[in-house]
Each structure stands twice: as structure tokens, then as C-alpha cells.
Design a protein around this motif. Structure first.
Motif: not given
Length: 333
Positions: A238-245, A228-234, A204-208
């Protein structure tokens, strides 16, 4: 025969077949819980842009004509189109660069590229760790082709973060999720979202981290519904959060280097430029007038004091020291 015909000198959009992924993405543009930082005009322009995006290569540049893009965006004037494009660029959904004609230098092309933010929010950033197989058809992934025991662990972003897996004693929640409480989300709702995230092998922390700018204006149940809507997406958050960071850290480093470059002025004139091991690389010479660069003189030549040099100073690979200190560093006991 094109997909447009002229009516009183204006392009008019006609029905066209689109891949399932692009149809879904165009629907997401007008979803009340998606693209919260865009107004209706910008949403319409983004809706029109998706007409020209290729489902298999959504990150490639597209070159829509102004009149055809306006028609697909259901807009009546060029000025409205330009305002929508400006907002999309300002909010980080697209990037644009203008190309000049070689013979006269006038602008004639302005290709558009969707950013990672847009791809994630619109569901165009799928998770594929292997080459496409029979489980992929029409650009829509039926089942994620990853190893259950390795995929999440290997793609978890910001593993060196001091807050990662740290638990708050009072709430017994991960420290990274405490900002959700400030948005009016109850502790029980956070726990429910954590359980849903675990069920789809996400954190959840990665999604946030990925959507923090989108939920900043929401409160309570709105935040819960959005996550909740984001968690339903494929999406591999984690990868996106890493790239963003990593992009954020790089941007901060560039800004620090720019600030450092502005401070490299006459006060350092005559200072020695030393490497990490103390070897003197040259002597700093401040700029001699407006518009001129400072230089580092050495027996083998001179190098400009530019942003690359300033970044090296920030990273510690070079440093400026008074001549006497440099002499002691190199020849002292």
C-alpha cells in the motif's frame, strides 16, 4: 588484505560473508518470476552490485571499482558490464550520476543507487513503523511491528482514486482488478488471490499497481504464480503503491509544465500575469532572441519564465490574461 587478488592484471572475486537479506536478494535476481524485464547480462550486473550494498542502508550510494564490479558480476569485458548497467538504468533498477574532478573537470566517479523498484522486487524494502527492536537481527525482520487495526488503513495509497472499492456489476470484482482478466487470469483465480492478500493484510490492487509492468508480459497461471510470490514478501505494498502513484502524478505534472513552457512564446507578449485573486503581478515579455528567457516585469523587478513559472500556470496559482481583462478583473465592479 582485500577480498580481491590480481590474476594476469584482472580482479578475481573471492568468497565473502554477506547478511542474510543480501544473500536472499542475490538469489531473487535469478528467480524466473523476478526482474522479468532484465536479460541475463543485466541480472549478473545487479547480482554483482548487491555485493557492495549495505543491508541496513540499501538506499545509500555505493562506489564499486569497475574491475571489482565486473568480477563480482562474473563478466569478462567492460563493454558487457556497461551494457548491463545501461539496461538496469533504463529499466529503473538503479540510478547513476557522474562526478567531475574539480581541478580539470574530467569524470572520475559514478556512484550507483538502487531504486525503490529494485528494493521491492529484491525484498530489501522492509515494513518497520517503529524503531528496530529485539525482533530484528542480521537485517531480517522476524515479525512486522505494526498495529493491526491502523497500519493498513493509514498506509493505503491513492485513497482519492475514483476506482477504489468500485465493484464491476458483471464480474463482481473490484474495477481495479479487471486488467487481470485481460491477462488471462480466471475470475476464480482473482478471488483466490484476493483471499491470500486479505490473509496477509494487503490489498491485491496495491500489489498489482506495484508490479504491473512486470506482469504485462505474463499470461494466466504465470500471473497468478507471480502475484502469489509477491504476497509472500514482507512488503507494505500500500505504501509502495502510494509512493509510485505520487511519483507518476509528479512526473505527469512536470511534463505538462514543460509543454506549457514551450507554448509561452510571443503570442503572450504584453499579457498581464495575475495571481489567483486577480491581482496583477507583472507583464509578460517574450524572449527577444534564441537562447534568451521570457520575463515577467513588475515594479519590484523581473522574474524568469522558467519551468517553475510554467508549473505555477498549470497548478492555477498564476494565469496570463489580456491587459483589458486583467484591468476589469482588478478594477471592475
Amino acid at each position: 588484505m582485500t577480498l580481491y587478488h590480481s590474476m594476469a592484471g584482472r580482479a578475481v572475486a573471492l568468497a565473502r560473508p554477506l547478511p542474510v537479506t543480501l544473500i536472499a536478494a542475490r538469489a531473487q535476481v535469478f528467480d524466473p518470476l523476478t526482474c522479468l524485464d532484465l536479460n541475463l547480462t543485466a541480472r549478473r550486473v545487479l547480482f554483482g552490485i548487491l555485493t557492495f550494498v549495505r543491508a541496513r542502508t540499501p538506499t545509500k550510494e555505493i562506489f564499486p571499482r569497475r574491475d571489482t564490479l565486473r568480477a563480482e558480476a562474473l563478466l569478462q569485458s567492460d563493454s558487457t558490464l556497461y551494457r548491463g548497467l545501461a539496461m538496469l538504468e533504463e529499466k529503473g533498477y538503479i540510478t547513476r550520476r557522474q562526478t567531475r574532478r574539480r581541478h580539470c573537470g574530467t569524470f572520475y566517479l559514478s556512484p550507483i543507487v538502487l531504486t525503490l523498484k529494485a528494493l521491492v522486487l529484491l525484498g530489501l524494502q522492509p515494513v518497520i513503523h517503529k524503531a528496530p527492536s529485539s525482533n530484528v537481527e542480521d537485517g531480517l525482520i522476524k515479525k512486522e511491528r505494526t498495529k493491526k487495526s491502523q497500519s493498513i488503513q493509514k498506509t493505503t495509497g491513492c485513497t482519492d482514486s475514483p476506482k477504489k472499492d468500485e465493484i464491476d456489476r458483471e464480474t463482481r470484482l473490484p474495477v481495479e482488478l479487471l486488467p487481470l482478466l485481460g491477462l488471462g487470469v480466471k475470475r476464480t483465480a482473482v478471488c483466490w488471490l484476493m483471499a491470500k492478500a486479505k490473509g496477509v493484510k494487503q490489498r491485491l490492487s496495491d500489489v498489482v499497481k506495484v508490479v504491473e509492468s512486470n506482469i504485462a508480459a505474463l499470461r494466466g497461471r504465470e500471473v497468478v504464480a507471480y502475484l502469489a510470490a509477491m504476497l509472500r514478501k514482507n512488503v507494505d505494498f500500500a505504501w509502495v503503491a502510494k509512493q509510485t502513484s505520487e511519483a507518476h502524478v509528479s512526473a505527469e505534472l512536470d511534463q505538462t509544465a514543460q509543454d506549457t513552457l514551450e507554448r509561452l512564446d510571443g503570442r503572450y507578449d504584453g499579457y498581464h500575469v495575475c495571481a489567483e485573486d486577480g491581482i496583477v503581478l507583472g507583464v509578460f515579455q517574450a524572449s527577444r532572441g534564441p537562447g534568451q528567457l521570457a520575463l515577467v516585469h513588475s515594479p519590484s523587478g523581473s522574474i524568469p519564465v522558467n519551468l517553475r513559472f510554467a508549473r505555477a500556470c498549470v497548478e492555477g496559482s498564476v494565469r496570463l490574461v489580456p491587459p483589458s481583462t486583467a484591468w476589469e478583473d482588478e478594477f471592475g465592479d
